[in-house]
Design a protein around this motif. Structure first.
Motif, PDB file in Angstrom:
ATOM      1  N   MET A   1       0.631  -0.958   0.040  1.00  0.00           N
ATOM      2  CA  MET A   1       0.166  -0.038  -0.055  1.00  0.00           C
ATOM      3  C   MET A   1       0.782   1.224   0.062  1.00  0.00           C
ATOM      4  O   MET A   1       1.715   1.462   0.650  1.00  0.00           O
ATOM      5  CB  MET A   1      -1.120  -0.096   1.299  1.00  0.00           C
ATOM      6  CG  MET A   1      -2.000   0.909   1.220  1.00  0.00           C
ATOM      7  SD  MET A   1      -3.371   0.664   2.218  1.00  0.00           S
ATOM      8  CE  MET A   1      -3.407   1.887   3.471  1.00  0.00           C
ATOM      9  N   ASN A   2       0.641   2.193  -0.916  1.00  0.00           N
ATOM     10  CA  ASN A   2       1.315   3.319  -0.946  1.00  0.00           C
ATOM     11  C   ASN A   2       0.910   4.544  -0.047  1.00  0.00           C
ATOM     12  O   ASN A   2      -0.411   4.873  -0.519  1.00  0.00           O
ATOM     13  CB  ASN A   2       1.330   3.895  -2.453  1.00  0.00           C
ATOM     14  CG  ASN A   2       2.162   4.938  -2.838  1.00  0.00           C
ATOM     15  OD1 ASN A   2       2.460   5.636  -1.919  1.00  0.00           O
ATOM     16  ND2 ASN A   2       2.653   5.041  -3.943  1.00  0.00           N
ATOM     17  N   ASN A   3       1.546   4.815   1.063  1.00  0.00           N
ATOM     18  CA  ASN A   3       1.003   5.993   1.719  1.00  0.00           C
ATOM     19  C   ASN A   3       1.666   7.296   1.581  1.00  0.00           C
ATOM     20  O   ASN A   3       1.927   8.067   2.532  1.00  0.00           O
ATOM     21  CB  ASN A   3       0.995   5.506   3.407  1.00  0.00           C
ATOM     22  CG  ASN A   3      -0.163   4.197   3.612  1.00  0.00           C
ATOM     23  OD1 ASN A   3      -1.100   4.356   2.940  1.00  0.00           O
ATOM     24  ND2 ASN A   3       0.285   3.541   4.419  1.00  0.00           N
ATOM     25  N   TYR A   4       2.254   7.274   0.559  1.00  0.00           N
ATOM     26  CA  TYR A   4       2.820   8.646   0.139  1.00  0.00           C
ATOM     27  C   TYR A   4       2.087   9.974   0.450  1.00  0.00           C
ATOM     28  O   TYR A   4       1.048   9.873  -0.146  1.00  0.00           O
ATOM     29  CB  TYR A   4       3.681   8.736  -1.153  1.00  0.00           C
ATOM     30  CG  TYR A   4       4.967   8.003  -1.009  1.00  0.00           C
ATOM     31  CD1 TYR A   4       6.004   8.682  -0.790  1.00  0.00           C
ATOM     32  CD2 TYR A   4       5.048   6.630  -1.393  1.00  0.00           C
ATOM     33  CE1 TYR A   4       7.379   7.951  -0.644  1.00  0.00           C
ATOM     34  CE2 TYR A   4       6.302   6.069  -1.537  1.00  0.00           C
ATOM     35  CZ  TYR A   4       7.665   6.739  -1.017  1.00  0.00           C
ATOM     36  OH  TYR A   4       8.738   6.146  -1.057  1.00  0.00           O
ATOM     37  N   ILE A  85       6.832  11.709   0.882  1.00  0.00           N
ATOM     38  CA  ILE A  85       7.188  10.889   2.071  1.00  0.00           C
ATOM     39  C   ILE A  85       5.944  10.199   2.858  1.00  0.00           C
ATOM     40  O   ILE A  85       4.804  10.560   2.792  1.00  0.00           O
ATOM     41  CB  ILE A  85       7.586  12.067   3.268  1.00  0.00           C
ATOM     42  CG1 ILE A  85       8.527  11.308   4.408  1.00  0.00           C
ATOM     43  CG2 ILE A  85       6.626  12.898   3.786  1.00  0.00           C
ATOM     44  CD1 ILE A  85       9.548  12.167   5.169  1.00  0.00           C
ATOM     45  N   ILE A  86       6.638   9.143   3.238  1.00  0.00           N
ATOM     46  CA  ILE A  86       5.497   8.071   4.252  1.00  0.00           C
ATOM     47  C   ILE A  86       5.936   8.317   5.781  1.00  0.00           C
ATOM     48  O   ILE A  86       7.054   8.143   6.106  1.00  0.00           O
ATOM     49  CB  ILE A  86       5.850   6.668   3.971  1.00  0.00           C
ATOM     50  CG1 ILE A  86       5.482   6.434   2.371  1.00  0.00           C
ATOM     51  CG2 ILE A  86       4.855   5.936   4.681  1.00  0.00           C
ATOM     52  CD1 ILE A  86       5.758   4.969   1.842  1.00  0.00           C
ATOM     53  N   GLY A  87       4.933   9.257   6.326  1.00  0.00           N
ATOM     54  CA  GLY A  87       5.025   9.381   7.688  1.00  0.00           C
ATOM     55  C   GLY A  87       6.175  10.284   7.869  1.00  0.00           C
ATOM     56  O   GLY A  87       6.329  11.534   7.387  1.00  0.00           O
ATOM     57  N   SER A  92      11.961   6.919   2.857  1.00  0.00           N
ATOM     58  CA  SER A  92      10.907   7.065   1.727  1.00  0.00           C
ATOM     59  C   SER A  92      10.929   8.409   0.875  1.00  0.00           C
ATOM     60  O   SER A  92      10.108   8.441  -0.074  1.00  0.00           O
ATOM     61  CB  SER A  92       9.558   6.838   2.716  1.00  0.00           C
ATOM     62  OG  SER A  92       9.157   8.024   3.180  1.00  0.00           O
ATOM     63  N   ILE A  93      11.771   9.125   1.271  1.00  0.00           N
ATOM     64  CA  ILE A  93      11.769  10.461   0.744  1.00  0.00           C
ATOM     65  C   ILE A  93      12.139  10.445  -0.882  1.00  0.00           C
ATOM     66  O   ILE A  93      13.018   9.872  -1.210  1.00  0.00           O
ATOM     67  CB  ILE A  93      12.802  11.424   1.237  1.00  0.00           C
ATOM     68  CG1 ILE A  93      12.005  11.689   2.905  1.00  0.00           C
ATOM     69  CG2 ILE A  93      13.053  12.732   0.321  1.00  0.00           C
ATOM     70  CD1 ILE A  93      13.312  12.627   3.509  1.00  0.00           C
ATOM     71  N   LYS A  94      11.025  10.993  -1.721  1.00  0.00           N
ATOM     72  CA  LYS A  94      11.406  11.112  -2.874  1.00  0.00           C
ATOM     73  C   LYS A  94      10.879  12.404  -3.678  1.00  0.00           C
ATOM     74  O   LYS A  94      10.053  13.133  -2.837  1.00  0.00           O
ATOM     75  CB  LYS A  94      10.810   9.789  -3.790  1.00  0.00           C
ATOM     76  CG  LYS A  94       9.255   9.581  -3.725  1.00  0.00           C
ATOM     77  CD  LYS A  94       8.835   8.332  -4.385  1.00  0.00           C
ATOM     78  CE  LYS A  94       7.366   8.513  -4.483  1.00  0.00           C
ATOM     79  NZ  LYS A  94       6.871   7.147  -5.196  1.00  0.00           N
ATOM     80  N   ASN A  95      11.111  12.606  -5.117  1.00  0.00           N
ATOM     81  CA  ASN A  95      10.574  13.702  -5.632  1.00  0.00           C
ATOM     82  C   ASN A  95      10.849  15.106  -4.713  1.00  0.00           C
ATOM     83  O   ASN A  95       9.919  15.952  -4.487  1.00  0.00           O
ATOM     84  CB  ASN A  95       8.941  13.694  -5.786  1.00  0.00           C
ATOM     85  CG  ASN A  95       8.770  12.681  -6.797  1.00  0.00           C
ATOM     86  OD1 ASN A  95       9.397  12.348  -7.644  1.00  0.00           O
ATOM     87  ND2 ASN A  95       7.783  12.067  -6.501  1.00  0.00           N
ATOM     88  N   VAL A  96      12.059  15.178  -4.550  1.00  0.00           N
ATOM     89  CA  VAL A  96      12.556  16.480  -3.482  1.00  0.00           C
ATOM     90  C   VAL A  96      12.765  17.772  -4.316  1.00  0.00           C
ATOM     91  O   VAL A  96      13.155  17.979  -5.646  1.00  0.00           O
ATOM     92  CB  VAL A  96      14.027  16.264  -2.967  1.00  0.00           C
ATOM     93  CG1 VAL A  96      14.681  17.416  -2.165  1.00  0.00           C
ATOM     94  CG2 VAL A  96      14.074  14.919  -2.228  1.00  0.00           C
TER      95      VAL A  96
END
Length: 163
Positions: A1-4, A85-87, A92-96
């Motif tokens: 499950m994607n919780n971004y 980010i997730i939580g 999990s950090i992406k698309n900075v």
């Protein structure tokens, strides 16, 4: 499950015209976002470590924390202005979208830039160094997730900030 979640940094950097040290984190944790201030998780050792390093009392309120930082000529911000980010998970950090560090670096006589943990340094080198062309000094993370570093070791390593 994607919780971004796509989130933007929601509070200002702390600095003034006397800030000689810049400490950078990655992005505010869930608790920090709830408190609208840096290192808001009660288990994060940031405030205790800096208080020990500077010989000051541990600041409790946001106002005390700001006064403490400015009184010690320390600026605090994060490398990231926006990310997915997730939580609170740095991994999990992406698309900075990096923070514009020139806001501080052009207004304060910052001598040294420190990263609170390896991820902050990695992100700084990737996104910020090309603009600042200033080195970052890696410090061990004050996060409770960094259980390998006990308080005494953290204070010893972070002692470099005092100098």
């Amino acid at each position: 499950m994607n919780n971004y979640q796509t989130l933007s940094h929601s509070f200002e950097p702390v600095f003034d015209g006397n800030s000689e040290v810049l400490i950078l984190g990655t992005f505010p944790s869930v608790k920090s976002r709830e408190n609208h201030f840096y290192y808001g998780h009660p288990q994060n050792r940031f405030w205790k470590v800096l208080a020990a390093v500077t010989g000051c009392a541990v600041p409790r309120t946001v106002e005390e924390k700001k006064e403490f930082l400015l009184g010690q000529h320390i600026a605090v911000w994060d490398v990231i202005a926006q990310c997915d980010i997730i939580g609170s998970s740095d991994s999990s950090i992406k698309n900075v979208v990096p923070a514009d560090l020139s806001v501080i670096l052009e207004r304060a006589p910052v001598r040294n830039i420190y990263g609170n943990g390896a991820k902050a340094c990695e992100l700084y080198r990737k996104y910020s160094y090309p603009q600042t062309e200033r080195e970052i000094i890696k410090l061990p993370s004050t996060s409770p997730a960094n259980a390998a570093w006990q308080m005494e070791r953290l204070v010893e390593a972070w002692g470099i900030v005092r100098n």
